[in-house]
Design an enzyme around this catalytic site. Sequence first.
Site, PDB file in Angstrom:
ATOM      1  N   ASP A   1       0.091   5.169   1.547  1.00 35.42           N
ATOM      2  CA  ASP A   1      -0.829   6.092   2.259  1.00 35.42           C
ATOM      3  C   ASP A   1      -1.198   7.304   1.491  1.00 35.42           C
ATOM      4  O   ASP A   1      -0.841   7.652   0.356  1.00 35.42           O
ATOM      5  CB  ASP A   1      -0.166   6.559   3.692  1.00 35.42           C
ATOM      6  CG  ASP A   1      -0.016   5.590   4.601  1.00 35.42           C
ATOM      7  OD1 ASP A   1      -0.754   4.683   4.757  1.00 35.42           O
ATOM      8  OD2 ASP A   1       1.295   5.408   5.006  1.00 35.42           O
TER       9      ASP A   1
ATOM     10  N   ARG B   1       0.907  -1.339  -0.053  1.00 40.54           N
ATOM     11  CA  ARG B   1       0.058   0.103   0.098  1.00 40.54           C
ATOM     12  C   ARG B   1       0.880   1.240  -0.086  1.00 40.54           C
ATOM     13  O   ARG B   1       2.222   1.151   0.473  1.00 40.54           O
ATOM     14  CB  ARG B   1      -0.812  -0.036   1.226  1.00 40.54           C
ATOM     15  CG  ARG B   1      -1.685  -0.957   1.501  1.00 40.54           C
ATOM     16  CD  ARG B   1      -2.319  -1.070   2.811  1.00 40.54           C
ATOM     17  NE  ARG B   1      -2.936  -2.183   3.533  1.00 40.54           N
ATOM     18  CZ  ARG B   1      -3.350  -2.335   4.507  1.00 40.54           C
ATOM     19  NH1 ARG B   1      -3.290  -1.429   5.557  1.00 40.54           N
ATOM     20  NH2 ARG B   1      -3.816  -3.590   4.708  1.00 40.54           N
TER      21      ARG B   1
ATOM     22  N   ARG C   1       8.279   7.321   6.644  1.00 33.71           N
ATOM     23  CA  ARG C   1       8.103   9.004   7.170  1.00 33.71           C
ATOM     24  C   ARG C   1       8.435   9.050   8.714  1.00 33.71           C
ATOM     25  O   ARG C   1       8.966  10.060   8.962  1.00 33.71           O
ATOM     26  CB  ARG C   1       6.475   8.988   7.103  1.00 33.71           C
ATOM     27  CG  ARG C   1       6.054   9.074   5.606  1.00 33.71           C
ATOM     28  CD  ARG C   1       4.463   8.711   5.633  1.00 33.71           C
ATOM     29  NE  ARG C   1       3.660   9.757   6.300  1.00 33.71           N
ATOM     30  CZ  ARG C   1       2.389   9.679   6.260  1.00 33.71           C
ATOM     31  NH1 ARG C   1       1.841   8.763   5.989  1.00 33.71           N
ATOM     32  NH2 ARG C   1       1.940  10.776   7.234  1.00 33.71           N
TER      33      ARG C   1
END
Lengths: 248, 248
Positions: free
Chosen positions: A52, A50, A197
């Site tokens: 975000d 995935r 991140r």
Amino acid sequence: MKRLKVTCAYDGTDYQGWQRQSHAHSIQEVLEIMLSKLHQHAITITASGRTDAGVHALGQVFHFDTDKDLDEYHWQAAMNSMLPKDIRIQKVEFVSDDFHARFMAQGKRYDYLVTNRVNDPFCQNYMALERQALDVPAMQECAKVFVGTHDFTSFTSAKIDPRKSRVKTITQLLIKEEAHGIRMIFVGNGFLRYMVRMIAQTLIEAGKHELIKEDIVAMLESRDKQACRYKGAPQGLYLVEVSYGGEL
Amino acid sequence: MKRLKVTCAYDGTDYQGWQRQSHAHSIQEVLEIMLSKLHQHAITITASGRTDAGVHALGQVFHFDTDKDLDEYHWQAAMNSMLPKDIRIQKVEFVSDDFHARFMAQGKRYDYLVTNRVNDPFCQNYMALERQALDVPAMQECAKVFVGTHDFTSFTSAKIDPRKSRVKTITQLLIKEEAHGIRMIFVGNGFLRYMVRMIAQTLIEAGKHELIKEDIVAMLESRDKQACRYKGAPQGLYLVEVSYGGEL
């Protein structure tokens, strides 16, 4: 049936991330609707992983099976003609039936971009913004903490499945000054949710002298879900490449 | 009352251009609503000129009068805190009461960007897309046709007010190859509606060998509103700078 490996790029600004969700606009949904129209029956795609909401991709990879008889060039043209302009197919390849975009991914490269051009409207959706000047050598020194094989429990979502391993290997973490800001290049065998991140923002804090190397070593070694309270803005993150055996 | 000169940058993607219109979202409207809220009474602003839907600006200039007592730094901070992130104030200056953003503009610079990266989602809103390779030396040779003082009737909207002069001076028209594509730099004392986009697309056609220099000379000399049927995509165009006396 043929299996297709597709490499795509997307501007994640207007999407709630890769994964299909019931009440949100996702990149997976747009791709599946396009492919289902092309086939006139439902198609499900499987990605390398995935991304975000707000995160971008230059080289996301997904696979699906098809009974349609098109060559690689016409597959790419057909998909691009039906997609919105913020999602573009870069490459289509026929692969063997046992290819799997997620399970066979051997490595990934993510880049994280940060700029101090806080009043540049063209950076707002495409880089993280940081008003303060960053000490790049300090960031480079702290980046070394993360390279190698570590348990990254301190640098992922607190909600992650406790049965899954949090041990990952970062093979490269480079920090480069560029014309518009700073680029951090992360290469590894895989990354946990929010890991890039969280590490990126930790290094930004080091660049602001809010953290020193010993703080970061302690955070990593604590293997504590509460140890790192930093997470960089999603628009600074790019999934650059997924490797299935080659060099990154 | 004090007069303020404001320099702003905007990503024009989500706007129907600069000028306020009754049924469309414009940059002027967003700025005027913000300033009217700040003043708690209606404020009207005057720009150096309009930009069309999808066109961007790095240095658009506007002026307005205020009775508020803020210094330049706090004016910039107050406006940016109330604006959407695709419109950013770059600079605020106190000017004399007779300053006029439109009538006193002495020169403008526009850049036009074109790329052949047609499958790059990050170029779609920010550059014109051209699949074919462009012959840059041919474009540079044809660009010379436009430099100097000319009647540009052939390179503007057919709907332009017939009483207005179509004579303008282009002092520079540079064509440069850059990492992601080609940049055309237009500097002149003023530009008619669509003029930069029509000249830019004419030069792109020259780069594709669809037009030769003699065709372009004939188009310019004909002073015929029907002579040029080319107009570049708006997203390639940037209003870079407006000069009020200094060098561009």
